[in-house]
Design a protein around this motif. Structure first.
Motif, PDB file in Angstrom:
ATOM      1  N   ILE A   1       0.831  -1.205   0.000  1.00  0.00           N
ATOM      2  CA  ILE A   1       0.000   0.000   0.000  1.00  0.00           C
ATOM      3  C   ILE A   1       0.867   1.258   0.000  1.00  0.00           C
ATOM      4  N   ILE A   2       1.919   1.282   0.792  1.00  0.00           N
ATOM      5  CA  ILE A   2       2.784   2.465   0.881  1.00  0.00           C
ATOM      6  C   ILE A   2       3.410   2.816  -0.471  1.00  0.00           C
ATOM      7  N   PRO A   3       3.992   1.875  -1.215  1.00  0.00           N
ATOM      8  CA  PRO A   3       4.526   2.237  -2.536  1.00  0.00           C
ATOM      9  C   PRO A   3       3.445   2.767  -3.492  1.00  0.00           C
ATOM     10  N   ALA A   4       2.246   2.203  -3.433  1.00  0.00           N
ATOM     11  CA  ALA A   4       1.162   2.698  -4.287  1.00  0.00           C
ATOM     12  C   ALA A   4       0.787   4.131  -3.900  1.00  0.00           C
ATOM     13  N   ALA A   5       0.704   4.392  -2.601  1.00  0.00           N
ATOM     14  CA  ALA A   5       0.372   5.739  -2.131  1.00  0.00           C
ATOM     15  C   ALA A   5       1.474   6.739  -2.499  1.00  0.00           C
ATOM     16  N   ARG A   6       2.701   6.321  -2.388  1.00  0.00           N
ATOM     17  CA  ARG A   6       3.809   7.205  -2.787  1.00  0.00           C
ATOM     18  C   ARG A   6       3.738   7.525  -4.280  1.00  0.00           C
ATOM     19  N   ALA A   7       3.358   6.554  -5.089  1.00  0.00           N
ATOM     20  CA  ALA A   7       3.231   6.797  -6.533  1.00  0.00           C
ATOM     21  C   ALA A   7       2.170   7.854  -6.812  1.00  0.00           C
ATOM     22  N   VAL A   8       1.084   7.841  -6.063  1.00  0.00           N
ATOM     23  CA  VAL A   8       0.044   8.871  -6.220  1.00  0.00           C
ATOM     24  C   VAL A   8       0.559  10.205  -5.687  1.00  0.00           C
ATOM     25  N   SER A   9       1.166  10.190  -4.521  1.00  0.00           N
ATOM     26  CA  SER A   9       1.690  11.415  -3.910  1.00  0.00           C
ATOM     27  C   SER A   9       2.715  12.109  -4.796  1.00  0.00           C
ATOM     28  N   GLU A  10       3.542  11.320  -5.472  1.00  0.00           N
ATOM     29  CA  GLU A  10       4.614  11.860  -6.309  1.00  0.00           C
ATOM     30  C   GLU A  10       4.179  12.135  -7.747  1.00  0.00           C
TER      31      GLU A  10
ATOM     32  N   ASN B   1     -14.230  15.552  -0.525  1.00  0.00           N
ATOM     33  CA  ASN B   1     -12.889  15.343   0.028  1.00  0.00           C
ATOM     34  C   ASN B   1     -11.791  15.270  -1.014  1.00  0.00           C
ATOM     35  N   ASN B   2     -12.168  15.277  -2.285  1.00  0.00           N
ATOM     36  CA  ASN B   2     -11.204  15.146  -3.378  1.00  0.00           C
ATOM     37  C   ASN B   2     -10.265  13.968  -3.121  1.00  0.00           C
ATOM     38  N   ALA B   3     -10.851  12.848  -2.693  1.00  0.00           N
ATOM     39  CA  ALA B   3     -10.053  11.654  -2.393  1.00  0.00           C
ATOM     40  C   ALA B   3      -9.266  11.240  -3.626  1.00  0.00           C
ATOM     41  N   ASN B   4      -7.975  11.035  -3.425  1.00  0.00           N
ATOM     42  CA  ASN B   4      -7.131  10.582  -4.537  1.00  0.00           C
ATOM     43  C   ASN B   4      -6.790   9.096  -4.429  1.00  0.00           C
ATOM     44  N   MET B   5      -7.257   8.473  -3.351  1.00  0.00           N
ATOM     45  CA  MET B   5      -7.142   7.024  -3.221  1.00  0.00           C
ATOM     46  C   MET B   5      -8.442   6.478  -2.635  1.00  0.00           C
TER      47      MET B   5
ATOM     48  N   ILE C   1      -5.640   3.444   6.310  1.00  0.00           N
ATOM     49  CA  ILE C   1      -4.765   4.039   7.330  1.00  0.00           C
ATOM     50  C   ILE C   1      -3.341   4.141   6.797  1.00  0.00           C
ATOM     51  N   ALA C   2      -2.851   3.066   6.194  1.00  0.00           N
ATOM     52  CA  ALA C   2      -1.485   3.072   5.659  1.00  0.00           C
ATOM     53  C   ALA C   2      -1.323   4.133   4.579  1.00  0.00           C
ATOM     54  N   ALA C   3      -2.244   4.178   3.642  1.00  0.00           N
ATOM     55  CA  ALA C   3      -2.151   5.156   2.551  1.00  0.00           C
ATOM     56  C   ALA C   3      -2.177   6.577   3.085  1.00  0.00           C
ATOM     57  N   ASN C   4      -2.996   6.826   4.080  1.00  0.00           N
ATOM     58  CA  ASN C   4      -3.132   8.184   4.622  1.00  0.00           C
ATOM     59  C   ASN C   4      -1.926   8.643   5.423  1.00  0.00           C
ATOM     60  N   LYS C   5      -0.969   7.776   5.663  1.00  0.00           N
ATOM     61  CA  LYS C   5       0.289   8.178   6.311  1.00  0.00           C
ATOM     62  C   LYS C   5       1.209   8.925   5.344  1.00  0.00           C
TER      63      LYS C   5
ATOM     64  N   ILE D   1       3.287   9.953 -10.041  1.00  0.00           N
ATOM     65  CA  ILE D   1       3.568   8.857 -10.972  1.00  0.00           C
ATOM     66  C   ILE D   1       2.247   8.243 -11.437  1.00  0.00           C
ATOM     67  N   CYS D   2       1.306   8.156 -10.519  1.00  0.00           N
ATOM     68  CA  CYS D   2      -0.056   7.713 -10.822  1.00  0.00           C
ATOM     69  C   CYS D   2      -1.006   8.833 -10.417  1.00  0.00           C
ATOM     70  N   ASP D   3      -2.127   8.915 -11.096  1.00  0.00           N
ATOM     71  CA  ASP D   3      -3.088   9.982 -10.826  1.00  0.00           C
ATOM     72  C   ASP D   3      -3.966   9.698  -9.615  1.00  0.00           C
ATOM     73  N   ARG D   4      -4.366   8.455  -9.473  1.00  0.00           N
ATOM     74  CA  ARG D   4      -5.180   8.021  -8.342  1.00  0.00           C
ATOM     75  C   ARG D   4      -4.782   6.597  -7.978  1.00  0.00           C
ATOM     76  N   GLY D   5      -5.287   6.130  -6.830  1.00  0.00           N
ATOM     77  CA  GLY D   5      -4.969   4.782  -6.398  1.00  0.00           C
ATOM     78  C   GLY D   5      -6.155   4.080  -5.794  1.00  0.00           C
ATOM     79  N   ILE D   6      -6.176   2.768  -5.943  1.00  0.00           N
ATOM     80  CA  ILE D   6      -7.195   1.911  -5.346  1.00  0.00           C
ATOM     81  C   ILE D   6      -6.464   0.819  -4.569  1.00  0.00           C
TER      82      ILE D   6
END
Length: 145
Positions: free
Chosen positions: A46-55, A99-103, A73-77, A57-62
């Motif tokens: 989950i953390i690498p996927a969230a980092r890809a969205v944060s950076e 909330n403009n959720a990106n994941m 919880i992990a993604a929101n860290k 690299i990806c527009d959104r994540g599931i």
């Protein structure tokens, strides 16, 4: 739009089905794992996927798990991630509108695959309303600054 996708073992079956569903419907997908049903630790994927969205690299994540709670919880860290745990169409729509959720987090043990497909469709197609919600999103973005 490129979608980051990740799960633990408890969300693996739905991850694979959603990956196929997204690809068939023209979405670009980057799969961050897990790649088997073998018991694993969700932060590892989950953390690498969230980092890809944060950076960007990806527009959104599931992300998917048994309940989806740990994955959210992990993604929101990760900085700039707003991961919403959704279990029906209304929570999916509001997570984007307000909330403009990106994941998006989904619990495989909580809903049917048909409901998951509907949630994914709504979440991907719903736009952020902006307006009064912007200052709230900005307050979240400024945490830790």
């Amino acid at each position: 739009m490129k979608i980051a996708l990740a799960s633990d073992h408890a969300g693996f079956k739905y991850k694979e089905k959603i990956k196929e569903y997204l690809s068939e419907n023209g979405w670009a997908v980057k799969d961050f794992g897990t790649y088997t049903k073998q018991c694993c630790s969700y932060p590892d994927f989950i953390i690498p996927a969230a980092r890809a969205v944060s950076e960007g690299i990806c527009d959104r994540g599931i992300v998917l798990g048994g309940s989806g709670n740990g994955e959210a919880i992990a993604a929101n860290k990760i900085r700039a991630i707003r991961c919403a745990l959704c279990w029906n169409n209304r929570t999916a729509r509001l997570s984007r509108m307000h909330n403009n959720a990106n994941m998006l987090a989904i619990g495989e043990r909580m809903i049917s695959i048909e409901a998951a497909y509907e949630i994914v469709d709504i979440w991907l197609s719903t736009e952020f309303e902006g307006g009064r919600h912007i200052k709230r999103i900005e307050a979240l973005e400024n945490l830790g600054s």
